[in-house]
Design a protein around this motif. Structure first.
Motif, PDB file in Angstrom:
ATOM      1  N   LYS A 118      35.040  55.952  41.933  1.00  0.00           N
ATOM      2  CA  LYS A 118      36.331  55.439  42.406  1.00  0.00           C
ATOM      3  C   LYS A 118      36.589  53.988  42.040  1.00  0.00           C
ATOM      4  CE  LYS A 118      37.377  59.344  44.246  1.00  0.00           C
ATOM      5  NZ  LYS A 118      38.345  60.186  43.555  1.00  0.00           N
ATOM      6  N   GLY A 119      35.704  53.384  41.240  1.00  0.00           N
ATOM      7  CA  GLY A 119      35.961  52.027  40.771  1.00  0.00           C
ATOM      8  C   GLY A 119      34.772  51.107  40.959  1.00  0.00           C
ATOM      9  N   VAL A 120      34.879  49.933  40.342  1.00  0.00           N
ATOM     10  CA  VAL A 120      33.791  48.963  40.389  1.00  0.00           C
ATOM     11  C   VAL A 120      34.362  47.556  40.304  1.00  0.00           C
ATOM     12  CG1 VAL A 120      33.411  49.022  37.891  1.00  0.00           C
ATOM     13  CG2 VAL A 120      31.551  48.321  39.392  1.00  0.00           C
ATOM     14  N   GLU A 121      33.686  46.639  40.954  1.00  0.00           N
ATOM     15  CA  GLU A 121      33.991  45.224  40.824  1.00  0.00           C
ATOM     16  C   GLU A 121      32.701  44.509  40.463  1.00  0.00           C
ATOM     17  OE1 GLU A 121      37.015  43.631  43.869  1.00  0.00           O
ATOM     18  OE2 GLU A 121      36.030  45.336  44.847  1.00  0.00           O
ATOM     19  N   LEU A 122      32.800  43.569  39.529  1.00  0.00           N
ATOM     20  CA  LEU A 122      31.673  42.726  39.158  1.00  0.00           C
ATOM     21  C   LEU A 122      31.996  41.310  39.610  1.00  0.00           C
ATOM     22  CD1 LEU A 122      28.957  42.400  37.658  1.00  0.00           C
ATOM     23  CD2 LEU A 122      30.295  41.875  35.600  1.00  0.00           C
ATOM     24  N   LEU A 123      31.144  40.776  40.452  1.00  0.00           N
ATOM     25  CA  LEU A 123      31.329  39.430  40.984  1.00  0.00           C
ATOM     26  C   LEU A 123      30.247  38.525  40.400  1.00  0.00           C
ATOM     27  CD1 LEU A 123      31.774  40.536  44.688  1.00  0.00           C
ATOM     28  CD2 LEU A 123      33.548  40.233  42.976  1.00  0.00           C
ATOM     29  N   LYS A 124      30.581  37.260  40.207  1.00  0.00           N
ATOM     30  CA  LYS A 124      29.654  36.339  39.539  1.00  0.00           C
ATOM     31  C   LYS A 124      29.716  34.974  40.214  1.00  0.00           C
ATOM     32  CE  LYS A 124      29.564  34.185  34.943  1.00  0.00           C
ATOM     33  NZ  LYS A 124      30.159  34.274  33.598  1.00  0.00           N
ATOM     34  N   ARG A 125      28.533  34.335  40.337  1.00  0.00           N
ATOM     35  CA  ARG A 125      28.522  32.952  40.813  1.00  0.00           C
ATOM     36  C   ARG A 125      27.315  32.225  40.224  1.00  0.00           C
ATOM     37  NH1 ARG A 125      26.114  31.894  46.771  1.00  0.00           N
ATOM     38  NH2 ARG A 125      24.532  33.526  46.762  1.00  0.00           N
ATOM     39  N   LYS A 126      27.539  30.985  39.902  1.00  0.00           N
ATOM     40  CA  LYS A 126      26.480  30.140  39.376  1.00  0.00           C
ATOM     41  C   LYS A 126      25.681  29.614  40.561  1.00  0.00           C
ATOM     42  CE  LYS A 126      25.837  26.217  36.294  1.00  0.00           C
ATOM     43  NZ  LYS A 126      26.530  25.190  35.485  1.00  0.00           N
ATOM     44  N   LEU A 127      24.388  29.920  40.589  1.00  0.00           N
ATOM     45  CA  LEU A 127      23.534  29.487  41.692  1.00  0.00           C
ATOM     46  C   LEU A 127      22.932  28.119  41.449  1.00  0.00           C
ATOM     47  CD1 LEU A 127      21.583  32.752  42.565  1.00  0.00           C
ATOM     48  CD2 LEU A 127      23.486  31.721  43.806  1.00  0.00           C
ATOM     49  N   SER A 128      22.656  27.810  40.185  1.00  0.00           N
ATOM     50  CA  SER A 128      22.047  26.524  39.827  1.00  0.00           C
ATOM     51  C   SER A 128      22.353  26.268  38.360  1.00  0.00           C
ATOM     52  CB  SER A 128      20.536  26.571  40.058  1.00  0.00           C
ATOM     53  OG  SER A 128      19.928  27.432  39.118  1.00  0.00           O
ATOM     54  N   GLU A 129      21.805  25.236  37.824  1.00  0.00           N
ATOM     55  CA  GLU A 129      21.992  24.946  36.404  1.00  0.00           C
ATOM     56  C   GLU A 129      21.336  26.006  35.527  1.00  0.00           C
ATOM     57  OE1 GLU A 129      23.970  22.647  34.997  1.00  0.00           O
ATOM     58  OE2 GLU A 129      24.576  22.304  37.075  1.00  0.00           O
ATOM     59  N   ASP A 130      20.416  26.785  36.095  1.00  0.00           N
ATOM     60  CA  ASP A 130      19.647  27.750  35.320  1.00  0.00           C
ATOM     61  C   ASP A 130      19.871  29.206  35.696  1.00  0.00           C
ATOM     62  OD1 ASP A 130      18.343  25.612  34.017  1.00  0.00           O
ATOM     63  OD2 ASP A 130      16.932  25.441  35.674  1.00  0.00           O
ATOM     64  N   GLU A 131      20.560  29.488  36.812  1.00  0.00           N
ATOM     65  CA  GLU A 131      20.622  30.867  37.280  1.00  0.00           C
ATOM     66  C   GLU A 131      22.034  31.278  37.695  1.00  0.00           C
ATOM     67  OE1 GLU A 131      17.641  33.648  39.715  1.00  0.00           O
ATOM     68  OE2 GLU A 131      18.395  31.984  40.914  1.00  0.00           O
ATOM     69  N   VAL A 132      22.380  32.525  37.336  1.00  0.00           N
ATOM     70  CA  VAL A 132      23.672  33.124  37.686  1.00  0.00           C
ATOM     71  C   VAL A 132      23.400  34.418  38.446  1.00  0.00           C
ATOM     72  CG1 VAL A 132      25.804  34.115  36.773  1.00  0.00           C
ATOM     73  CG2 VAL A 132      24.786  32.112  35.666  1.00  0.00           C
ATOM     74  N   GLU A 133      24.128  34.608  39.537  1.00  0.00           N
ATOM     75  CA  GLU A 133      24.029  35.833  40.328  1.00  0.00           C
ATOM     76  C   GLU A 133      25.216  36.735  40.014  1.00  0.00           C
ATOM     77  OE1 GLU A 133      23.811  37.177  45.012  1.00  0.00           O
ATOM     78  OE2 GLU A 133      24.914  35.371  44.483  1.00  0.00           O
ATOM     79  N   PHE A 134      24.929  38.024  39.818  1.00  0.00           N
ATOM     80  CA  PHE A 134      25.964  39.040  39.666  1.00  0.00           C
ATOM     81  C   PHE A 134      25.838  40.013  40.824  1.00  0.00           C
ATOM     82  CE2 PHE A 134      25.560  37.506  35.349  1.00  0.00           C
ATOM     83  CZ  PHE A 134      26.859  37.499  34.897  1.00  0.00           C
ATOM     84  N   THR A 135      26.967  40.373  41.413  1.00  0.00           N
ATOM     85  CA  THR A 135      27.012  41.378  42.455  1.00  0.00           C
ATOM     86  C   THR A 135      27.934  42.492  41.978  1.00  0.00           C
ATOM     87  OG1 THR A 135      26.719  39.715  44.182  1.00  0.00           O
ATOM     88  CG2 THR A 135      27.601  41.847  44.875  1.00  0.00           C
ATOM     89  N   THR A 136      27.464  43.727  42.059  1.00  0.00           N
ATOM     90  CA  THR A 136      28.341  44.852  41.748  1.00  0.00           C
ATOM     91  C   THR A 136      28.676  45.579  43.040  1.00  0.00           C
ATOM     92  OG1 THR A 136      26.505  46.353  41.294  1.00  0.00           O
ATOM     93  CG2 THR A 136      27.459  45.209  39.411  1.00  0.00           C
ATOM     94  N   MET A 137      29.924  45.961  43.143  1.00  0.00           N
ATOM     95  CA  MET A 137      30.410  46.763  44.258  1.00  0.00           C
ATOM     96  C   MET A 137      31.080  47.990  43.645  1.00  0.00           C
ATOM     97  SD  MET A 137      31.824  43.689  46.735  1.00  0.00           S
ATOM     98  CE  MET A 137      33.016  44.773  47.408  1.00  0.00           C
ATOM     99  N   MET A 138      30.346  49.093  43.653  1.00  0.00           N
ATOM    100  CA  MET A 138      30.858  50.341  43.081  1.00  0.00           C
ATOM    101  C   MET A 138      31.307  51.255  44.205  1.00  0.00           C
ATOM    102  SD  MET A 138      28.352  51.211  39.900  1.00  0.00           S
ATOM    103  CE  MET A 138      26.790  50.723  40.596  1.00  0.00           C
ATOM    104  N   ARG A 139      32.408  51.936  43.962  1.00  0.00           N
ATOM    105  CA  ARG A 139      32.954  52.857  44.946  1.00  0.00           C
ATOM    106  C   ARG A 139      32.796  54.295  44.444  1.00  0.00           C
ATOM    107  NH1 ARG A 139      35.373  48.213  45.278  1.00  0.00           N
ATOM    108  NH2 ARG A 139      36.102  47.390  47.259  1.00  0.00           N
ATOM    109  N   PHE A 140      32.288  55.130  45.343  1.00  0.00           N
ATOM    110  CA  PHE A 140      32.086  56.540  45.033  1.00  0.00           C
ATOM    111  C   PHE A 140      32.652  57.386  46.163  1.00  0.00           C
ATOM    112  CE2 PHE A 140      28.699  54.265  42.843  1.00  0.00           C
ATOM    113  CZ  PHE A 140      28.750  54.816  41.578  1.00  0.00           C
TER     114      PHE A 140
END
Length: 106
Positions: free
Chosen positions: A39-61
């Motif tokens: 039923k869809g997906v969202e990809l979220l992104k945030r920079k945690l530090s100068e060296d690391e990026v976090e991705f969060t997926t929210m998939m709907r089923f």
């Protein structure tokens, strides 16, 4: 409806490549494997530090049975294809599933 939430982390250097991989290939593969129950997906992104990026997926089923088409019986284990693992520095081994009880997304 069930929302499947997962977190993965990349180096800053790998963030763009990871984003491109999941949006151009992996999400399409997931949709193909799960069919109309996807039923869809969202990809979220945030920079945690100068060296690391976090991705969060929210998939709907539609339901957990749809998720099992993707994962098999162990539906709480993260689905992380080899190509994605090569770009991730770390990731959640397990996912969170939440039942949608109210939504106002147009």
């Amino acid at each position: 409806m069930v929302v499947r939430i997962w977190h993965g982390y990349t180096t800053l250097e790998n963030a763009d490549a990871y984003e491109e991989l999941v949006t151009s290939r992996i999400f399409k593969d997931i949709e193909a494997k799960t069919g109309e129950g996807f039923k869809g997906v969202e990809l979220l992104k945030r920079k945690l530090s100068e060296d690391e990026v976090e991705f969060t997926t929210m998939m709907r089923f539609k339901d957990l049975e749809t998720i099992r088409k993707l994962t098999g019986e162990d539906y709480e284990t993260a689905y992380v294809p080899r190509e994605a693992r090569e770009l991730l520095s770390r990731f959640d081994q397990k996912v969170t599933h939440l039942e949608v009880v109210h939504s106002q997304i147009p």
